[in-house]
Design an enzyme around this catalytic site. Structure first.
Site, PDB file in Angstrom:
ATOM      1  N   ASP A  44     135.200  28.451 -81.896  1.00  0.00           N
ATOM      2  CA  ASP A  44     135.221  29.554 -80.940  1.00  0.00           C
ATOM      3  C   ASP A  44     136.106  29.134 -79.780  1.00  0.00           C
ATOM      4  O   ASP A  44     135.650  28.491 -78.820  1.00  0.00           O
ATOM      5  CB  ASP A  44     133.776  29.831 -80.475  1.00  0.00           C
ATOM      6  N   HIS A  72     129.583  30.574 -85.753  1.00  0.00           N
ATOM      7  CA  HIS A  72     130.760  29.789 -85.359  1.00  0.00           C
ATOM      8  C   HIS A  72     131.026  29.884 -83.861  1.00  0.00           C
ATOM      9  O   HIS A  72     132.021  29.343 -83.388  1.00  0.00           O
ATOM     10  CB  HIS A  72     131.985  30.240 -86.165  1.00  0.00           C
ATOM     11  N   THR A  73     130.169  30.541 -83.144  1.00  0.00           N
ATOM     12  CA  THR A  73     130.222  30.494 -81.672  1.00  0.00           C
ATOM     13  C   THR A  73     130.007  29.079 -81.156  1.00  0.00           C
ATOM     14  O   THR A  73     130.383  28.753 -80.034  1.00  0.00           O
ATOM     15  CB  THR A  73     129.177  31.442 -81.031  1.00  0.00           C
ATOM     16  N   SER A  88     117.727  21.701-101.691  1.00  0.00           N
ATOM     17  CA  SER A  88     118.464  21.006-102.766  1.00  0.00           C
ATOM     18  C   SER A  88     119.692  20.274-102.231  1.00  0.00           C
ATOM     19  O   SER A  88     120.123  19.272-102.797  1.00  0.00           O
ATOM     20  CB  SER A  88     118.860  21.973-103.882  1.00  0.00           C
ATOM     21  N   ASP A  91     115.976  25.756-100.581  1.00  0.00           N
ATOM     22  CA  ASP A  91     115.019  24.910-101.304  1.00  0.00           C
ATOM     23  C   ASP A  91     115.244  23.425-101.042  1.00  0.00           C
ATOM     24  O   ASP A  91     114.695  22.585-101.753  1.00  0.00           O
ATOM     25  CB  ASP A  91     115.120  25.175-102.817  1.00  0.00           C
ATOM     26  N   GLY A 123     119.254  28.959-103.203  1.00  0.00           N
ATOM     27  CA  GLY A 123     118.228  29.377-102.250  1.00  0.00           C
ATOM     28  C   GLY A 123     117.854  28.261-101.291  1.00  0.00           C
ATOM     29  O   GLY A 123     118.287  27.116-101.436  1.00  0.00           O
ATOM     30  N   HIS A 151     124.281  26.091 -95.768  1.00  0.00           N
ATOM     31  CA  HIS A 151     124.657  25.419 -97.019  1.00  0.00           C
ATOM     32  C   HIS A 151     123.456  25.198 -97.926  1.00  0.00           C
ATOM     33  O   HIS A 151     123.595  25.160 -99.145  1.00  0.00           O
ATOM     34  CB  HIS A 151     125.377  24.098 -96.717  1.00  0.00           C
ATOM     35  N   ASP A 152     122.284  25.035 -97.340  1.00  0.00           N
ATOM     36  CA  ASP A 152     121.092  24.929 -98.181  1.00  0.00           C
ATOM     37  C   ASP A 152     120.803  26.280 -98.842  1.00  0.00           C
ATOM     38  O   ASP A 152     120.645  26.371-100.058  1.00  0.00           O
ATOM     39  CB  ASP A 152     119.886  24.467 -97.344  1.00  0.00           C
ATOM     40  N   VAL A 161     123.037  27.954-101.783  1.00  0.00           N
ATOM     41  CA  VAL A 161     123.119  27.290-103.082  1.00  0.00           C
ATOM     42  C   VAL A 161     121.701  27.146-103.624  1.00  0.00           C
ATOM     43  O   VAL A 161     120.901  26.402-103.056  1.00  0.00           O
ATOM     44  CB  VAL A 161     123.789  25.902-102.967  1.00  0.00           C
TER      45      VAL A 161
HETATM   46  C1  HEM Z   1     131.226  33.259 -94.115  1.00  0.00           C
HETATM   47  C2  HEM Z   1     131.429  32.147 -94.721  1.00  0.00           C
HETATM   48  C3  HEM Z   1     131.594  30.839 -94.010  1.00  0.00           C
HETATM   49  C4  HEM Z   1     132.603  29.971 -94.174  1.00  0.00           C
HETATM   50  C5  HEM Z   1     133.772  30.108 -95.131  1.00  0.00           C
HETATM   51  C6  HEM Z   1     132.371  28.864 -93.280  1.00  0.00           C
HETATM   52  C7  HEM Z   1     133.186  27.758 -93.157  1.00  0.00           C
HETATM   53  C8  HEM Z   1     133.032  26.762 -92.219  1.00  0.00           C
HETATM   54  C9  HEM Z   1     133.926  25.646 -92.053  1.00  0.00           C
HETATM   55  C10 HEM Z   1     135.160  25.386 -92.869  1.00  0.00           C
HETATM   56  C11 HEM Z   1     133.450  24.896 -91.031  1.00  0.00           C
HETATM   57  C12 HEM Z   1     134.035  23.593 -90.501  1.00  0.00           C
HETATM   58  C13 HEM Z   1     133.284  22.430 -91.167  1.00  0.00           C
HETATM   59  C14 HEM Z   1     133.716  21.072 -90.692  1.00  0.00           C
HETATM   60  O1  HEM Z   1     134.912  20.856 -90.527  1.00  0.00           O
HETATM   61  O2  HEM Z   1     132.839  20.219 -90.475  1.00  0.00           O
HETATM   62  C15 HEM Z   1     132.265  25.532 -90.552  1.00  0.00           C
HETATM   63  C16 HEM Z   1     131.506  25.072 -89.526  1.00  0.00           C
HETATM   64  C17 HEM Z   1     130.342  25.648 -89.129  1.00  0.00           C
HETATM   65  N1  HEM Z   1     129.694  26.693 -89.749  1.00  0.00           N
HETATM   66 FE1  HEM Z   1     130.468  27.919 -91.114  1.00  0.00          FE
HETATM   67  N2  HEM Z   1     131.227  29.079 -92.589  1.00  0.00           N
HETATM   68  C18 HEM Z   1     130.705  30.276 -93.002  1.00  0.00           C
HETATM   69  C19 HEM Z   1     129.513  30.828 -92.604  1.00  0.00           C
HETATM   70  C20 HEM Z   1     128.609  30.203 -91.798  1.00  0.00           C
HETATM   71  C21 HEM Z   1     127.251  30.626 -91.600  1.00  0.00           C
HETATM   72  C22 HEM Z   1     126.610  31.817 -92.306  1.00  0.00           C
HETATM   73  C23 HEM Z   1     126.689  29.768 -90.709  1.00  0.00           C
HETATM   74  C24 HEM Z   1     125.294  29.729 -90.169  1.00  0.00           C
HETATM   75  C25 HEM Z   1     124.515  30.767 -90.068  1.00  0.00           C
HETATM   76  C26 HEM Z   1     127.713  28.827 -90.344  1.00  0.00           C
HETATM   77  C27 HEM Z   1     127.565  27.836 -89.399  1.00  0.00           C
HETATM   78  C28 HEM Z   1     128.546  26.934 -89.077  1.00  0.00           C
HETATM   79  C29 HEM Z   1     128.471  26.044 -87.928  1.00  0.00           C
HETATM   80  C30 HEM Z   1     127.396  26.063 -86.866  1.00  0.00           C
HETATM   81  C31 HEM Z   1     129.606  25.235 -87.981  1.00  0.00           C
HETATM   82  C32 HEM Z   1     129.990  24.102 -87.031  1.00  0.00           C
HETATM   83  C33 HEM Z   1     129.546  22.783 -87.685  1.00  0.00           C
HETATM   84  C34 HEM Z   1     129.823  21.557 -86.850  1.00  0.00           C
HETATM   85  O3  HEM Z   1     130.271  21.650 -85.716  1.00  0.00           O
HETATM   86  O4  HEM Z   1     129.556  20.450 -87.375  1.00  0.00           O
HETATM   87  N3  HEM Z   1     128.846  29.094 -91.048  1.00  0.00           N
HETATM   88  N4  HEM Z   1     132.021  26.681 -91.302  1.00  0.00           N
END
Ligand code: HEM
Length: 339
Positions: free
Chosen positions: A254, A200-201, A86, A84, A82, A76-77, A80
């Site tokens: 996952d 998301h693993t 923000s 940085d 880059g 998320h950093d 948006v």
């Molecule tokens: C491809 C676009 C992506 C979308 C639409 C997306 C969306 C989401 C959403 C909706 C959640 C659940 C958030 C919550 O309920 O707290 C989530 C969790 C998460 N995302 Fe993504 N994500 C994306 C890519 C990524 C990327 C690129 C990373 C890191 C390299 C990432 C890492 C994570 C992690 C680790 C969680 C678990 C967070 C937690 O357990 O608090 N995601 N993501």
């Protein structure tokens, strides 16, 4: 006792060429020529990386769910404006980047601030919040069983935080074309899209992000209901966990392997068990299907492609998006406030 590190030590320039002295002073001052480098703080704040690691380790021992949250925070950093820092700025008036609903559920900002407080005591004004975010994400990956890897540092903190900038973040409702173009806009390709989403693993999602997928998807024949591509058994399972209107219950992204860093998320995506819509979308396009398949096979552990190595490389690429370096930006004293 907190270790003190100097930013500059009055180097003796006698006998050195002016250019060499200037670059040496810049190095000591923690200023680079605009490039990130591994070990950027090795002279200016030698304890920087170990301090972040120890804060992340302690936080993860107290609450393991914070580790995936820290990994998400870097995404998320970086997406948006880059990488940085923000996203860490608190606005007060509701107009800061972090106030955008695209950051819904974002956690771990206080862990970054905790590391920053310790580093300000050790080396005032040296280690940027943006670098702490990147290091914390790296450590979070390792502490959940993922790869350990070097993270180039030398990012500086940005001086802008704007709620509308976060509109550009990928969204659970995005189809494969939108996801691809949002990654491409940040210099990342389809392989990066799959590898990074495989983060998301680990971690969980709130039912908030499944409501439309389960109950409000436009149907081909008209009306609204569940995403028709979800296999019936899995749909019942998801509906039993996320009732209509339940925004808060959390479930692993996952299925069956939410606490372990592995490739099960990719097999789940391949087999129709993606929990959120954007993960499912990765199996809707030849280019991304090929990437998912290439890492899902058991043989890839032995003959490649090697997920752990490639994930680490993709993290480093993500961590380089739009970085502020050299004399630009600032090194914040407090991560939630501009200096
Ligand atoms: C491809 C676009 C992506 C979308 C639409 C997306 C969306 C989401 C959403 C909706 C959640 C659940 C958030 C919550 O309920 O707290 C989530 C969790 C998460 N995302 Fe993504 N994500 C994306 C890519 C990524 C990327 C690129 C990373 C890191 C390299 C990432 C890492 C994570 C992690 C680790 C969680 C678990 C967070 C937690 O357990 O608090 N995601 N993501």
């Amino acid at each position: 006792m907190a270790r003190r590190c100097s930013r500059s030590n009055g180097t003796n320039v006698t006998g050195l060429g002016l250019a060499m002295a200037a670059s040496w002073l810049l190095l000591l001052a923690g200023v680079s020529d605009g490039q990130l480098q591994v070990g950027f703080y090795s002279r200016t704040c030698p304890g920087a990386e170990s301090t972040v690691a120890s804060v992340v380790r302690q936080s993860g021992s107290a609450d393991p769910t914070i580790l995936p949250a820290l990994l998400r925070l870097q995404f998320h950093d970086c997406f948006v404006r880059g990488c940085d820092g923000s996203v860490l700025i608190k606005g007060g008036s509701g107009s800061a980047e972090v106030d955008n609903s695209k950051h819904q559920g974002l956690r771990g900002l206080e862990i970054i601030e905790g590391a920053k407080t310790q580093l300000e005591a050790q080396c005032p004004g040296v280690v940027s919040c943006a670098d702490i975010v990147a290091l914390a994400a790296r450590d979070a990956v390792a502490f959940t069983g993922g790869p350990s890897f070097d993270v180039p540092t030398g990012r500086r903190d940005g001086k802008v935080s704007n709620i509308r900038d976060a509109d550009a973040l990928p969204d659970v409702h995005d189809g494969i074309d939108a996801l691809r173009s949002k990654f491409r806009a940040n210099g990342l390709d389809e392989k990066d899209l799959v590898l990074l989403t495989a983060a998301h693993t680990v971690g969980t999602t709130a039912c908030f992000f499944l409501q439309d997928r389960l109950y409000n998807t436009p149907l081909p024949g008209g009306g609204r209901g569940a995403d028709p591509t979800i296999p019936p058994g899995f749909l019942s399972e998801l509906k039993s966990r996320c009732a209509p209107g339940d925004f808060n219950t959390r479930l692993p992204l996952d299925r069956g392997s939410g606490n372990v860093f592995d490739t099960s998320i990719l097999r789940n995506i391949r087999n129709g068990f993606a929990v959120i819509g954007s993960d499912a979308a990765l199996y809707n396009d030849t280019a991304t299907v090929d990437v998912v398949d290439s890492y899902s096979g058991l043989l890839s552990n032995f003959f490649g492609p090697y997920f752990r190595q490639d994930f680490a490389d993709a993290m480093v690429r993500m961590g380089s998006i739009g970085v502020v370096t050299g004399g630009a930006g600032e090194v914040r004293k407090v991560c939630s406030k501009f200096n």
